[in-house]
Write an enzyme that holds these catalytic residues in place. Structure first.
Site, mmCIF file in Angstrom:
data_model
loop_
_atom_site.group_PDB
_atom_site.id
_atom_site.type_symbol
_atom_site.label_atom_id
_atom_site.label_comp_id
_atom_site.label_asym_id
_atom_site.label_seq_id
_atom_site.Cartn_x
_atom_site.Cartn_y
_atom_site.Cartn_z
ATOM 1 C CE LYS A 95 -15.408 -8.552 -20.080
ATOM 2 N NZ LYS A 95 -16.727 -7.344 -19.758
ATOM 3 N N GLY A 126 -23.331 -8.372 -24.492
ATOM 4 C CA GLY A 126 -22.171 -8.269 -24.176
ATOM 5 C C GLY A 126 -22.007 -9.515 -23.288
ATOM 6 C CD GLU A 156 2.125 -8.422 -5.781
ATOM 7 O OE1 GLU A 156 3.331 -9.068 -5.372
ATOM 8 O OE2 GLU A 156 2.307 -7.111 -5.238
ATOM 9 C CG HIS A 167 5.783 -5.504 -4.904
ATOM 10 N ND1 HIS A 167 4.057 -5.149 -3.812
ATOM 11 C CD2 HIS A 167 5.881 -4.933 -4.847
ATOM 12 C CE1 HIS A 167 4.270 -3.800 -3.965
ATOM 13 N NE2 HIS A 167 4.889 -3.170 -3.977
ATOM 14 C CB CYS A 197 5.423 -3.869 0.140
ATOM 15 S SG CYS A 197 6.051 -2.491 -0.382
ATOM 16 C CE1 TYR A 198 1.678 0.652 6.206
ATOM 17 C CE2 TYR A 198 -0.271 -0.799 6.421
ATOM 18 C CZ TYR A 198 0.369 0.132 6.387
ATOM 19 O OH TYR A 198 -0.439 0.730 7.731
ATOM 20 N N GLY A 245 0.887 -1.270 0.174
ATOM 21 C CA GLY A 245 -0.185 -0.465 0.303
ATOM 22 C C GLY A 245 0.517 1.827 0.147
ATOM 23 C CG ASP A 286 -19.150 -8.207 -18.365
ATOM 24 O OD1 ASP A 286 -18.095 -9.135 -18.480
ATOM 25 O OD2 ASP A 286 -18.631 -6.609 -18.253
#
Ligand code: XMP
Length: 509
Positions: A365, A221, A167, A165, A78-79, A51, A223
């Site tokens: 998505k 669409g 990730e 990080h 990290c944070y 963060g 979704d």
């Protein structure tokens, strides 16, 4: 499941993606979550995210200290690591040298979270603070040239901290580190599959809806289509989908929706043709924001009218996705997300007191696409490029008329056909035609012509926040231009848009 506590890092969704790639379910929750709520969720592990805050700022985000007494493994990034150090009695200080970018990590012992990783590896750093002294029971497990505590652990409690990080792709062994945490430390099982999601969702929806009715605004669409299919599986004819043809759709689009959902899936589909209402109100309107407002308002009106005609509707379904939800609950909780989560159908008929059903609200998505495939949605629809709600109206620069709509529709259909044929459709975020209000001189046969200009826009992007113009092959551009000029009456010139976003936008209006 894995619980991710959101301290506001820009990489949070990436952490969640990494966890789900291993077929492990995860949730992102704000730091305000209570220990009791966490206990009820019974996660196998907790990840404290990074963060932007500094631990000594008064308003820095903090999570209930009780999480350290639950006996659940915790990984602080990290944070998140600095928070863990501070909360458990260590000291965090300003780093003498801030560290941003790639740094060589020197691992002391290739065990625990570093199991199976060579002793020197690259890591992605982005921090101004650093852990100065460790909390009791912890030891340093990796350092870099400028950061002594680049990683720490308390193996007895299964608490791990990484200053970098894991990730992001820039930390090449990051995936392995997360894997070590998820499987070796947390003992997670690979149980998160679309089949299990479908089964659970159907059970949940059935329980929630009972014998009541649900209404859904279907746009065609991805979704809203996937939401419709999932609900249809769960409650069949208790679901009514409303499709509003606003006259601003692309060639054959309305017909395809009718064919697929009514004929093939045998759903209750209310097909409302409201072209005239939309086009009448758009007459003479040039300003793009005015066009958007008119289209939005008219849509709500038409939708509301249809909803009222159906008796006994108690629920409104929406195809809200996880990124919208996360944003609304993030550490710094922006108000924008509240608007966003309702923007799918434009607004609720307030006095109807409809309850919301959002069955995709925990999916990303790409997971929605997998789900769509699993539910039998056509490849075409699963991989459909995004299309804006105001449709072709914001791709006609100037006022919208039937004649201009027809020209744009024809040009757009040719462009999409050629893009599909070339095999590039899925690689492009969006590809479409725009009609300019300018006329230019041309020559066809022996005749002088004075007709409109069509622009072609094709962009690559990951999330529409930024985009680059696609380097389409010249031969493809040549074919598209040639066909549009020859086959579309009213166009005698085609240009290609070579602007990126920012500073331009994807749409022209
Ligand atoms: P821009 O033009 O802002 O577009 O770069 C970013 C993405 O948003 C879509 N877009 C819209 N979608 N209603 C929508 O539902 C709108 O008014 C609207 N305007 C832009 C655009 O197609 C792109 O994917």
């Amino acid at each position: 499941m894995i619980l991710i506590i959101d301290f506001g890092s820009q990489y949070n969704q990436l952490i969640a993606r990494r966890v789900r790639e291993h077929r492990i379910y995860c949730r992102i929750e704000p730091p305000q979550i209570s220990t009791a709520e966490i206990k009820a969720m019974a996660p196998e592990g907790i990840i404290l995210s990074g963060g932007p805050a500094s631990i000594y700022e008064k308003k820095s985000p903090r999570v209930d200290l009780g999480i350290f007494d639950l006996g659940i493994p915790i990984l602080g990034i990290c944070y998140g690591m600095q928070y863990m150090a501070d909360a458990l009695g260590g000291k965090v200080k300003k780093a003498e040298k801030r560290e941003y970018g790639l740094a060589e990590l020197r691992i002391k012992n290739a065990a625990g979270i570093f199991s199976g990783i060579e002793k020197k590896t690259k890591s992605w750093m982005s921090h101004g603070d650093t852990v100065g002294s460790l909390p009791k029971g912890f030891r340093v497990t990796a350092s870099t040239a400028s950061t002594n505590v680049a990683a720490m652990e308390n193996p007895a409690k299964k608490f791990y901290g990484l200053q970098f990080h894991p990730e992001v792709d820039h930390t090449p062994k990051g995936k392995r580190m997360l894997k070590n945490f998820l499987f070796a430390t947390c003992k997670c099982k690979k149980t998160w599959t679309m089949k299990s999601f479908i089964k659970e969702s159907i059970k949940e929806v059935k329980h929630l809806v009972g014998d009541k009715k649900v209404i859904l605004g279907l746009s065609g669409g991805v979704d809203s289509s996937v939401t419709a299919l999932l609900l249809h599986r769960a409650i069949g004819k208790q679901l009514t989908c409303v499709f509003v043809d606003n006259g601003l759709l692309r060639q054959d689009e309305a017909e395809q929706v009718k064919l697929l959902f009514k004929k093939r899936f045998k759903m209750n589909l209310k097909f409302v043709s409201a072209k005239r209402a939309f086009l009448n109100r758009l007459k003479g309107v040039v300003d793009p924001e005015k066009k958007r407002k008119i289209i939005g308002r008219t849509f709500i009106e038409v939708f509301e009218k249809e909803a009222r005609k159906l008796r006994g509707v108690k629920f409104l379904a929406q195809g809200t996705l996880y990124p919208d939800i996360i944003e609304s609950k993030s550490a710094y909780g922006g108000p924008s997300a509240v608007i966003k989560s309702h923007h799918n159908v434009g607004g609720l008929p307030k006095d109807m007191k409809l309850k919301l059903i959002e069955p995709l609200k925990h999916l990303f998505k790409d997971e929605v696409r997998v789900l769509g495939k699993e539910l039998g949605l056509t490849e075409d629809l699963v991989w459909r490029q995004p299309f804006p709600g105001p449709g072709l109206a914001i791709r006609i620069i100037s006022d919208v008329t039937q004649a201009r709509l027809s020209i744009l529709r024809n040009a757009d259909a040719i462009l999409l056909e050629e893009i599909r044929k070339s095999g590039l459709y899925r690689k492009l975020w969006q590809s479409f035609a725009v009609l300019l209000p300018l006329k230019s001189v041309g020559i066809m046969g022996d005749q002088r012509t004075y007709e409109y200009i069509a622009a072609i826009r094709a962009v690559t992007s990951a999330d529409a926040m930024t985009a680059d113009w696609a380097r389409l092959p010249h031969s493809l551009l040549g074919r598209i231009s040639n066909r549009i000029i020859n086959e579309v009456r009213g166009v005698n010139r085609v240009v290609y848009d070579i602007s990126s976003k920012p500073p331009s936008t994807i749409e022209w209006e």
